[in-house]
Each structure stands twice: as structure tokens, then as C-alpha cells.
Design an enzyme around this catalytic site. Sequence first.
Site, PDB file in Angstrom:
ATOM      1  N   LYS A 384      28.954  34.246  50.670  1.00 47.96           N
ATOM      2  CA  LYS A 384      30.279  34.777  51.018  1.00 47.96           C
ATOM      3  C   LYS A 384      31.273  33.691  51.431  1.00 47.96           C
ATOM      4  CE  LYS A 384      28.005  39.022  52.375  1.00 47.96           C
ATOM      5  NZ  LYS A 384      27.443  39.803  53.463  1.00 47.96           N
ATOM      6  N   ASP A 460      28.101  44.452  47.518  1.00 49.12           N
ATOM      7  CA  ASP A 460      28.726  43.919  48.730  1.00 49.12           C
ATOM      8  C   ASP A 460      30.076  43.315  48.351  1.00 49.12           C
ATOM      9  OD1 ASP A 460      29.493  42.626  51.030  1.00 49.12           O
ATOM     10  OD2 ASP A 460      27.495  41.848  51.480  1.00 49.12           O
ATOM     11  N   HIS A 558      53.913  45.391  35.411  1.00 47.34           N
ATOM     12  CA  HIS A 558      53.755  45.694  36.828  1.00 47.34           C
ATOM     13  C   HIS A 558      54.907  46.546  37.350  1.00 47.34           C
ATOM     14  CE1 HIS A 558      50.208  43.562  38.471  1.00 47.34           C
ATOM     15  NE2 HIS A 558      50.307  42.885  37.329  1.00 47.34           N
TER      16      HIS A 558
END
Length: 573
Positions: A384, A460, A558
Site C-alpha cells: 500500500k 482491498d 467530461h
Amino acid sequence: MDVRRRLPTRSVRPPSTLTAGEGPVQQQQLKASDVLPLSLYLTNGIFFVLFFSVAYFLLHRWREKIRTSTPLHVVTLSEIAAIVSLVASVIYLLGFFGVDFVQSLVTRPPGDDDAWDAEDDLFREDSGPRPCAAAAAIDYSPPLIVISSEEEEEIIRSVVAGSVASHSLESKLGDCRRAAAIRREALERTTGRCLAGLPFDGFDYESILGQCCESPVGYVQIPVGIAGPLLLDGRKYWVPMATTEGCLVASTNRGCKAIFASGGATSMVLKDAMTRAPVVRFPTAAMAAHLKLFVEDPINFDNLALLFNRMSSLSTKSSRYGRLKGIVCAIAGKNLYMRFSCSTGDAMGMNMVSKGVQNVLDFLQSDFPHMDVIGLSGNFCSDKKAAAVNWIEGRGKSVVCEATIGEEVVQKVLKTSVAALVELNVLKNLTGSAMAAALGGFNAHASNIVSAVYIATGQDPAQNVESSNCITMMEAVNGGKDLHISVTMPSIEVGTVGGGTQLASQSACLNLLGVKGASKESPGANSRVLATIVAGSVLAGELSLMSAIAAGQLLQSHMKHNRSTRGVSKIDS
């Protein structure tokens, strides 16, 4: 005395929607005026004018009949029409102004006065703040649950006062849903903040106990979109993506379309090993070096591997797939970092590897008594965090995925050219990332796709950091007509068992991909397929976004799909 009260399980839902595990939500009560073709004020005005007009007309006619001695029961056609209009207007006005009063008398449940009075007493006796009272006008449609008022209120007050730990409610009550409801109510009273918009119902709180989340008070809704079909290694996959970013699913879907039209993509898993790196300290650097040489000796490594594999198999049933594959050591003075690499079957495998590493450390302690274990994880793993060791050595699954996109597809589907894509990739993904001193970030937006797939499939989300390590390569092939694109991702950390993969929603997404649970035929096969799907989805996302940038369509897309004005105040220019 048992009473009915609304638990703090409010969720804003449309009247006719269904929530998992619930029946239909009670619909908002309809009014007779809802079926009127005109506006309410205009309709009321018309009937008021009609009532007084025909009343005046009839009174005037009846007075003339009295003066001329004409019998009142002798009426003309106009008088009949006036009488009918008068009756109709009276019926309408009586129904409009009297329906609420009548309903208040007939809808209150008979014989339930004691329960309602007890409920009123309960709220009067509760001295705690009720932050959701201001939102009472909104119909959150919470269920009515029969509870013991004295017991419930006593627990809530104890949690607010701090005499009962909020995190211990599940073990004390033995009911996870009830514990979450009490914790939610106590939180609202303590903070004075309303949680009306945070859903509560429709979730299995038993399924997360002791493994996914502590002290729950609800759950967050994230929409799941589908991109695909992604044609990868000869199979079609419809990829679930959980995201709140507009354009992401649509863009990935366009990339899947281009890959499909060009014959599909192919992938290869290069490595498959989860890592854990404890840090140990010795009195001298020479002692640390001695252990390094001992561990790296092939004979000693084989013995440690046998110990690791045997102890892992005996520790828990789920660890029987843990197998030690290698140890890489690094020294910093008197400190030694040993990076254990292990296969973990279809699990992501962090806990599995940690158990095996602890067994090896316990064994080494007898031969190296001066070894001081500082930490089971010394950040040389590296978990991480952006780290070069993952980029170079890999962690989890190392995958490469490629496709060749035809010139016609590039022009018609992606709306750009091969030359423009190749040039943009060099200047943006390679040169631009080098100028930024990027670490594993030689791509356009791999993290976007990885995060969306991870959340949808119960991975995760924090491991998106190293799992998004990716280098995107583009090259003109076949005489410059076609585009060869590839993504190389050395550290995709995924599993199909354990953690959030067993929750109902995430399990459904894994089932959609055909990789739910552990593979019975070949241990680890499902997690490896999931890793290739992640890489294939990144390939599609990279292809589409780079095309949008090359064609100058990024901003327009967008502005069209990711600029909702809902909830934004309008400012007059």
C-alpha cells in the site's frame, strides 16, 4: 412495555423502489387533486366562481317565481343545469377541504391509543438531542420494529455516556443489526448530526462481523456500471466497475469495443507471489550479514521452504496453498530486511504469508539468538505504498496484456489516428511521466480502472497504490497502419476468496466474471484470471482515454457526462 418506534434506519428512496432484503417501500399517499388536468389553484378558482354564480342565479330565479306565483318545482332546462352545477361544486369543495379532516379521524388505528401514548411519553422522556427531527417532513420509510423501550433507551444512554463501549455492542447483544442501529442512534445523539442520507436497511451486518468492518452504522452506496464485452484470451467478460466518476465506464466500454472489433486482447501472467518483509536487528552489522548469507544459501533456503510450507499447512485449513518461493534480503547497517515471496492460491494472501513468515522467524531465533524481531512488516514488502521494489521485483500477479487495433477501428471507433496515438503516448506516458519522476506511473489512468474493479469485486482498495503500477506502450505496426498497444503491470494484488469477496454484492460481481471463490481444478487459477481481467480492462481504458486526448474530445466528454448540476445552486448571470 413494548412500543413501536422508528429506529434510525432512514434512507431516501423513491416510493416504488425495492431494496435487497426488503419489500416494496410504502408509497406516498395520493390525493384526489393529483388527477386534475389543471393546476390546483386554477381548479379551485373555477369551482368557487361556479358555486357562487349558480347560487346567485338560482336565488334570483326563485325570487321571480315567488313574485309571479309560479310553482318552485317547475324548472326550466337552464335551472336544471344550474342545480347540477351547484351540487357538483359543493361536492368538490367539500371533498377538497374536508378530506384531510376526515382522514385524520378514520386512519388512526383503533384500540392502539395506549401504544401511541406510550410512544409520545418515550420521546418526551428522552432528553437527548434528535438531529433528524428537522428532516421529519421527508419520507425515509424506516421499518417499524417492535423493541423494548426501557432496554433500548438504557443501552443508548449508556453508549452516549461512555459506560458501554460502542464497539462491544455486537458481543453484548448477540444481534449485529440491532447493535448497528443502537450505535447509529447513539452517534446521532452524541454528535447532533443527522445520518438520514446514510442507508441502513438491506445489508447483512452478520457477514462483516470480525472480518470486514468494525462498529458499522450503515453502508455507502456506489453505483456499479458494466463495460464490455471485453474479449480477452478468447473469452468474453462483462467487467463490473464501481465508481462515481462520470465517463469512466463509458470510456472503458469504448476501449472494449475497439479491442473486440480488432479480434481481442491476449494476456500472460509472468509472476504470482505475495510478499512480506520483516525487519530484524542484530548487535553488529556482521551478524546481520551472516543471517543474510545463511538465508540465501540454496540448501538452507530449501529447509526454510519446507518449514514454511509444512507449518502453514498445519496452522489453518485456508493456508494449505501457501508455498515459499523465494527470499530477497537487504541490509541497512545492523538491520536486515528479508522479503519472503509466497504463492497463495486464490487468496490475496497477506495473512497467509504473515503466518508462514512468523513460523520461519521463530525457527531462526534458535540458531540466531541475538536476532531481535523489530516488526513483522518492515516496509520492504512493500504494501500500500509506491515502491520501486514492487515495480522491479513484482508483487502479487505480474501481468502483461496486449492487442493490435486495426487502422479502420482507430479511425471509426476511437476517432483518431495511429500516428497521433503513438506520438501522444511517447510524450505523455513516457516522457511526461519521466519529467515528473513517476514511480510506476507510466500510463494515462490505470488507477481509475483498477480502483473501480477492485471496489466492485471486494478487493482491498488501498492496494490500488501498487496494483496500478503500469507502463503503457504503443507502436505502429504493419507498415504504420495498425496500432500495437500493451500494458505491463508487475504488481496486481487480487484474490477471489476471503475479505470483501464474500459479501453479497462483491460476490455477485465475481460471479459475473466467472471467478467466484476458489478454483477446484487448479488452485490460484481464478485469482490469476481476475488479474488478467484487471489488466485487460486497463488496456481498454488506456486506449480510449488516449484516443480522446489525441482527438481533443476529453473536455467535451467530461462536460457532457461528468458535470451534473443536481444540488448546485443556480447563479443568475
